[in-house]
Design a protein around this motif. Sequence first.
Motif, PDB file in Angstrom:
ATOM      1  N   THR A 132       0.683   9.118  -6.393  1.00 48.01           N
ATOM      2  CA  THR A 132       0.576  10.703  -5.950  1.00 48.01           C
ATOM      3  C   THR A 132       0.775  11.606  -7.060  1.00 48.01           C
ATOM      4  N   ARG A 167       0.951  -1.319  -0.044  1.00 46.91           N
ATOM      5  CA  ARG A 167       0.129  -0.031  -0.020  1.00 46.91           C
ATOM      6  C   ARG A 167       0.959   1.322  -0.024  1.00 46.91           C
ATOM      7  N   ARG A 168       1.965   1.166   0.752  1.00 44.26           N
ATOM      8  CA  ARG A 168       2.689   2.337   0.861  1.00 44.26           C
ATOM      9  C   ARG A 168       3.344   2.470  -0.720  1.00 44.26           C
ATOM     10  N   ALA A 179       0.787   4.021  -2.996  1.00 40.54           N
ATOM     11  CA  ALA A 179       0.554   5.433  -2.570  1.00 40.54           C
ATOM     12  C   ALA A 179       1.556   6.337  -2.930  1.00 40.54           C
TER      13      ALA A 179
END
Length: 355
Positions: free
Chosen positions: A273, A265-266, A269
């Motif tokens: 962005t 998930r990191r 993300a």
Amino acid sequence: MTSVWIHAALAGTLLAPAPVDKGIASYLDRTLPDGPGGTVAVVRDGRLVHCAGFGLADRERKTPAGCETVYDIMSITKQFTAAAIMKLQMMGKLRTTDRISAHLGRVPADKRAITLRHLLTHTSGLGDLGDDYVPVSRDTMISRALATPLRAAPGAGFRYSNLGYSLLAAVVERASGLGYERFLATHLFAPAGMTRTGYVLPRWSPGDLAVEYDKGGRRQGRPTEHPWAKDGPYWYLRGNGGMLSTAADMYRWHRALEADTVLSRRAKAEMFTPRVLTEKRGRLYYGYGWGIVPRTRLGRVAEHDGGNDWSFGEYARFTGRRVMVFWITNQAYSTGRWNLENLNSELTLGLAERA
């Protein structure tokens, strides 16, 4: 539009026939001109609701396009290169904030400030060097890239650069110790269940690949019939384009991105962005290998298109609605008749609305 069978690597079993949604099929019949060939896939809530071809993948052999037809997905390739960089960051092999000298060796003074993030967001200031099919090796590409004058200072603004993504592909090789395609196949495609995506590792049969046609309708051949090295495109194309795939595999890639199958998930993300404004009028941004449109009438969209002199494709994920649209054609332009690149936004939004 006739169904074809999808051989799924996701579960190792044969899925039901590729679905054809009557509403989407009717919309395509009304919207698309009579002439080009291509394929459309639409996903809603993780489920493939439409995957079918239109027109012919090979006019001379009268081969219809279908869900498993293989296409050159062109610049949509960049999202795979960006994902490979994120995977290597997860593995502790690099950081997106690294300067390129950490992976490419000695760098001239004007390029010492360039980071991997600059390459990922097209803010390195690099331009492009030559035709996609010039027979250039990895090391020659790197040396020429480092020797060419910058168009702008690193970080000064968005300037689309295919060369930047070829450098990222070289970084993937240097950081991983594997060939670019082998790294993607092992760490991205296999976990996602994608068996029909790559340069040369999938066992392509010539009849699987769509033939491309120019604006005059003249045959330009299949992607693998253009000048390539033994292990894929030469290095002005590798990493930034030229990947071969199917609508069914692009569905599997969407499924992998919705879950944490390939990237954490990191990592996702960071990749999604919106980092640099590319068009003020449309409020378009670029992340890592993805264009980001924060607001449309259907919500936030992460997308990337791809095109050459003959073909065009679009891959869009409407994340708030859990809808994915992929469409591609083997003849995007016909003199005095159609230009499917100009139809991109209308067609993509129209398909998403009918998901």
